[in-house]
Scaffold this motif. Structure first.
Motif, PDB file in Angstrom:
ATOM      1  N   ASN A   1       0.794  -1.214   0.000  1.00  0.00           N
ATOM      2  CA  ASN A   1       0.000   0.000   0.000  1.00  0.00           C
ATOM      3  C   ASN A   1       0.834   1.277   0.000  1.00  0.00           C
ATOM      4  N   ALA A   2       2.005   1.204  -0.629  1.00  0.00           N
ATOM      5  CA  ALA A   2       2.787   2.428  -0.805  1.00  0.00           C
ATOM      6  C   ALA A   2       1.982   3.367  -1.702  1.00  0.00           C
ATOM      7  N   ARG A   3       2.250   4.636  -1.595  1.00  0.00           N
ATOM      8  CA  ARG A   3       1.537   5.583  -2.449  1.00  0.00           C
ATOM      9  C   ARG A   3       1.761   5.263  -3.924  1.00  0.00           C
ATOM     10  N   PHE A   4       2.948   4.773  -4.269  1.00  0.00           N
ATOM     11  CA  PHE A   4       3.203   4.401  -5.655  1.00  0.00           C
ATOM     12  C   PHE A   4       2.308   3.231  -6.091  1.00  0.00           C
ATOM     13  N   ASP A   5       2.069   2.287  -5.210  1.00  0.00           N
ATOM     14  CA  ASP A   5       1.152   1.184  -5.522  1.00  0.00           C
ATOM     15  C   ASP A   5      -0.243   1.722  -5.812  1.00  0.00           C
ATOM     16  N   GLN A   6      -0.675   2.654  -4.997  1.00  0.00           N
ATOM     17  CA  GLN A   6      -1.996   3.247  -5.197  1.00  0.00           C
ATOM     18  C   GLN A   6      -2.060   3.995  -6.525  1.00  0.00           C
ATOM     19  N   TYR A   7      -0.967   4.653  -6.880  1.00  0.00           N
ATOM     20  CA  TYR A   7      -0.875   5.342  -8.161  1.00  0.00           C
ATOM     21  C   TYR A   7      -1.014   4.345  -9.312  1.00  0.00           C
ATOM     22  N   LEU A   8      -0.304   3.234  -9.218  1.00  0.00           N
ATOM     23  CA  LEU A   8      -0.367   2.220 -10.270  1.00  0.00           C
ATOM     24  C   LEU A   8      -1.759   1.601 -10.390  1.00  0.00           C
ATOM     25  N   LYS A   9      -2.493   1.616  -9.293  1.00  0.00           N
ATOM     26  CA  LYS A   9      -3.858   1.072  -9.306  1.00  0.00           C
ATOM     27  C   LYS A   9      -4.878   2.086  -9.795  1.00  0.00           C
ATOM     28  N   GLY A  10      -4.412   3.271 -10.170  1.00  0.00           N
ATOM     29  CA  GLY A  10      -5.312   4.241 -10.775  1.00  0.00           C
ATOM     30  C   GLY A  10      -5.562   5.513 -10.010  1.00  0.00           C
TER      31      GLY A  10
ATOM     32  N   GLY B   1      16.273  -4.052  -4.204  1.00  0.00           N
ATOM     33  CA  GLY B   1      14.917  -3.570  -4.396  1.00  0.00           C
ATOM     34  C   GLY B   1      14.805  -2.212  -3.726  1.00  0.00           C
ATOM     35  N   LEU B   2      14.007  -1.347  -4.295  1.00  0.00           N
ATOM     36  CA  LEU B   2      13.917   0.014  -3.765  1.00  0.00           C
ATOM     37  C   LEU B   2      12.709   0.253  -2.873  1.00  0.00           C
TER      38      LEU B   2
ATOM     39  N   LEU C   1      11.243   8.148  -5.102  1.00  0.00           N
ATOM     40  CA  LEU C   1      11.665   7.017  -4.271  1.00  0.00           C
ATOM     41  C   LEU C   1      10.954   7.009  -2.925  1.00  0.00           C
ATOM     42  N   ASN C   2      10.642   8.181  -2.416  1.00  0.00           N
ATOM     43  CA  ASN C   2       9.907   8.259  -1.153  1.00  0.00           C
ATOM     44  C   ASN C   2       8.492   7.707  -1.258  1.00  0.00           C
ATOM     45  N   THR C   3       7.948   7.620  -2.463  1.00  0.00           N
ATOM     46  CA  THR C   3       6.594   7.080  -2.634  1.00  0.00           C
ATOM     47  C   THR C   3       6.586   5.558  -2.563  1.00  0.00           C
ATOM     48  N   LEU C   4       7.752   4.945  -2.483  1.00  0.00           N
ATOM     49  CA  LEU C   4       7.857   3.485  -2.429  1.00  0.00           C
ATOM     50  C   LEU C   4       7.793   2.924  -1.008  1.00  0.00           C
ATOM     51  N   THR C   5       7.626   3.797  -0.024  1.00  0.00           N
ATOM     52  CA  THR C   5       7.495   3.358   1.354  1.00  0.00           C
ATOM     53  C   THR C   5       6.054   2.948   1.605  1.00  0.00           C
ATOM     54  N   GLY C   6       5.890   1.712   2.053  1.00  0.00           N
ATOM     55  CA  GLY C   6       4.555   1.174   2.284  1.00  0.00           C
ATOM     56  C   GLY C   6       4.223   1.044   3.760  1.00  0.00           C
ATOM     57  N   ASP C   7       3.035   0.521   4.001  1.00  0.00           N
ATOM     58  CA  ASP C   7       2.577   0.290   5.369  1.00  0.00           C
ATOM     59  C   ASP C   7       3.245  -0.952   5.927  1.00  0.00           C
TER      60      ASP C   7
END
Length: 156
Positions: free
Chosen positions: A14-23, A98-99, A145-151
């Motif tokens: 649930n990193a912000r980048f994951d949410q971005y990729l999901k739309g 991995g980043l 890169l900071n958007t790759l930090t998840g829960d």
């Protein structure tokens, strides 16, 4: 079992980048999106790809320019996979990290010799990609890169 349980604590979702990729395109700022674009256009994605944004290949540290040429001394840890395989071609070859959560894992590089993400991005673009990129682009890539930090995972 203990190692497997520990490794599960390292997986974040649930990193912000994951949410971005999901739309959810609004979840990233314009600067973070620009950083993602720079990450791709400069070629970082050649090694840092897949679900973990890397971690699935080995690569020589200093593909374009010899990273170790300016070091005062070469330590055993600098030899990379060669210490395991004994093959000269594996000298200075390391697993591409991995980043995911990279903003939380300083210091950087194989020996922890680099304190900041900004310096790491600068080193990687120079020695891996053969580019000295503007500090503005480094800052944008770090924002991405900071958007790759998840829960962190929930405790079992």
């Amino acid at each position: 079992d203990a190692i497997a349980t520990y490794e599960q604590t390292l997986v974040t979702r649930n990193a912000r980048f994951d949410q971005y990729l999901k739309g959810d395109t609004a979840i990233l700022s314009a600067e973070e999106k620009a950083g993602y674009e720079r990450f791709n256009s400069y070629g970082c994605v050649a090694c840092h790809q897949g679900v973990n944004v890397g971690g699935n290949m080995f690569q020589r540290l200093g593909v374009i320019e010899d990273f170790f040429l300016t070091r005062e001394s070469i330590e055993p840890s600098d030899l990379g996979r060669m210490t395991i395989t004994g093959r000269a071609r594996d000298r200075y070859v390391f697993k591409v990290p991995g980043l995911r959560n990279v903003a939380l894992t300083a210091p950087y590089l194989h020996d922890g010799s680099v304190e900041t993400l900004e310096d790491t991005v600068s080193i990687m673009t120079r020695y891996q990609l053969g580019r000295d990129i503007p500090s503005e682009d480094i800052d944008l890539i770090v924002k991405f890169l900071n958007t790759l930090t998840g829960d962190p995972p929930e405790a079992a």
